[in-house]
Design an enzyme around this catalytic site. Structure first.
Site, PDB file in Angstrom:
ATOM      1  N   VAL A  61      -3.363 -10.811 -27.818  1.00 32.77           N
ATOM      2  CA  VAL A  61      -2.706 -11.917 -28.792  1.00 32.77           C
ATOM      3  C   VAL A  61      -3.689 -12.503 -29.942  1.00 32.77           C
ATOM      4  CG1 VAL A  61      -1.003 -11.332 -27.071  1.00 32.77           C
ATOM      5  CG2 VAL A  61      -2.235 -12.984 -26.759  1.00 32.77           C
ATOM      6  N   LYS A  62      -4.713 -12.960 -29.378  1.00 33.04           N
ATOM      7  CA  LYS A  62      -5.595 -13.788 -30.152  1.00 33.04           C
ATOM      8  C   LYS A  62      -4.767 -14.709 -30.839  1.00 33.04           C
ATOM      9  CE  LYS A  62      -8.694  -9.782 -32.868  1.00 33.04           C
ATOM     10  NZ  LYS A  62      -7.580  -8.504 -31.703  1.00 33.04           N
TER      11      LYS A  62
END
Lengths: 295, 295
Positions: free
Chosen positions: A102-103
């Site tokens: 998901v960074k």
């Protein structure tokens, strides 16, 4: 609570395969028979979920982990997010280590909300995090991970062509990715497991073996998540640069090279899930050979 | 297609208020009467949606824009994502410019998927983006924005205490945030509107007026989204550093200072939405005074 990186390493050793299957499931990867009646976002998300389930059935026992790339699910709004979470639950139930790619990144209070979303009462074992906000944007993830036996991978040196634009800038005699490596080592110093690796890992692209080797040599407690193998151009020998002298310390991601392998001439005639399993076995062989040469 | 930053500037001028209301709607901001029966994630997401709708009703005509912080919705899985998208649709229908504060970032192919999620057929006008992957992680957002009349704000200098840890590192005689500013200017050079500002803006915290002044002076085509006012400590005079000599070029975010204003002694006795409107008027006055002093 058991350290998640210990669990991951044990599972890698069990199947003798340091591969994570990237479920970057694009709708056009699916066979036409699965998508011809999928018109709405809800239908498409359901088709993707079904595709993922069969992949998981075929891949468990061959690969220890899946990484779910959020972008391909967010495309289908809340239906997609449900597909992502359902996929995570199914992989978890099947004994795999589950990574949410998901960074995420934000200021402290907001990072707490993201940590609550992904590292509390969820089926994710790890999430990926971007270091740009600095430590107070990272701490909530480390804390939630420590509390709940989960971990994070922080972007250090990415696999895309323009990654060097910021990540290789010289900061006081070393590239930025090295400085980020030092921070990652420090951020994870309190969560080192029995295998010697911490629950705060680093993302280090297979497309940059020289950088990976440098990082590997310097940060002995940092476990690497290695994207860029396969479609992005990285080979087993490139990925091997991220491993320690015992062939540990890293896990290599492959997405379309596994989950859309059936479109490849080599696996012709197989179903998509049979092809995924066959491609995962081939990748294991490629990595094992490279790791042997690497010693 | 009209440039989104032109639309935003026109709306700011219309209401004479360069404020964006941050819908970082935490469940504990809601009055007990709205949450006492909300046990499940679905119930909570619905209560938050209802809260947001009333806030939008009260704030439209006073503030030109809302910024929805994704983290506080992702906490409630797909129910939360639906609440976020429903809130965006309602704000859009009420004539507001809608920003998704998602800080997404990834390699090119994946950034395309994120761009499809937020900048195609959606109610969002802008999203926030993290620059760490470099240009090929940014281009898909710029392209989708150009095609669909939408824009992005790229993180330059954030408002949190540890932002300086990476963002102020010296890179060849200038801090990293300045280098990022140069990149943002370049990335937006093809999408400059009639007011002289591009659809590729920068996030510049109100908590760092010295840095903001430097950035403002150097990057004349870059519109600033300014977090950090209010609860994070920034005041009107600090936020003013992000504006140009005509009092334009920036919009200042306030989240809990508006949406939870009713918990503040000053607005005692008002409903939450009346208090939000009153606080937005007070903030407009504070900003206008500061901008006057700034000339």
């Amino acid at each position: 609570m058991k350290n998640i990186t210990d669990i991951l390493i044990d599972k890698i050793n069990e199947v003798q395969n340091p591969t994570v299957a990237g479920l970057d499931t694009r709708i056009d990867f699916l066979p036409e028979s699965m998508t011809k009646n999928a018109k709405s976002a809800e239908d498409k998300a359901k088709a993707i979920t079904e595709y993922n389930y069969k992949l998981i059935d075929a891949l468990k026992g061959i690969v220890p982990s899946v990484k779910i790339q959020s972008a391909y699910y967010e495309m289908y709004a809340h239906y997609g997010v449900k597909a992502m979470n359902d996929t995570a639950a199914y992989a978890k139930k099947n004994g795999m280590v589950v990574m949410a790619d998901v960074k995420r990144n934000d200021i402290g209070a907001t990072a707490e909300a993201y940590a609550a979303a992904y590292l509390e009462d969820s089926d994710y074992d790890y999430i990926t995090v971007n270091p740009y906000p600095g430590y107070d944007g990272i701490k909530p993830f480390v804390d939630a991970g420590e509390k709940n036996g989960k971990g994070i991978f922080v972007l250090a040196r990415m696999s895309n062509p323009s990654a060097a634009e910021l990540q290789n800038l010289d900061v006081g005699g070393e590239p930025l990715y090295m400085r980020v490596g030092s921070l990652i080592e420090k951020w994870g110093a309190s969560v080192i497991g029995k295998h010697g690796y911490s629950a705060v890992g680093a993302v280090v692209g297979a497309t940059n073996p020289t950088e990976a080797k440098e990082l590997r040599k310097r940060f002995k407690t940092v476990f690497f998540l290695v994207p860029g193998y396969g479609a992005q151009g990285g080979k087993g020998a490139d990925a091997a640069a991220s491993f320690d002298e015992k062939g540990g310390g890293a896990i290599v991601n492959n997405s379309r090279g596994l989950i859309a392998a059936y479109k490849n001439e080599k696996y012709k005639g197989m179903t998509y899930y049979e092809a995924a399993a066959a491609a995962a076995c081939d990748m294991r062989e490629d990595l094992m050979r490279a790791l042997k040469d690497n010693r």
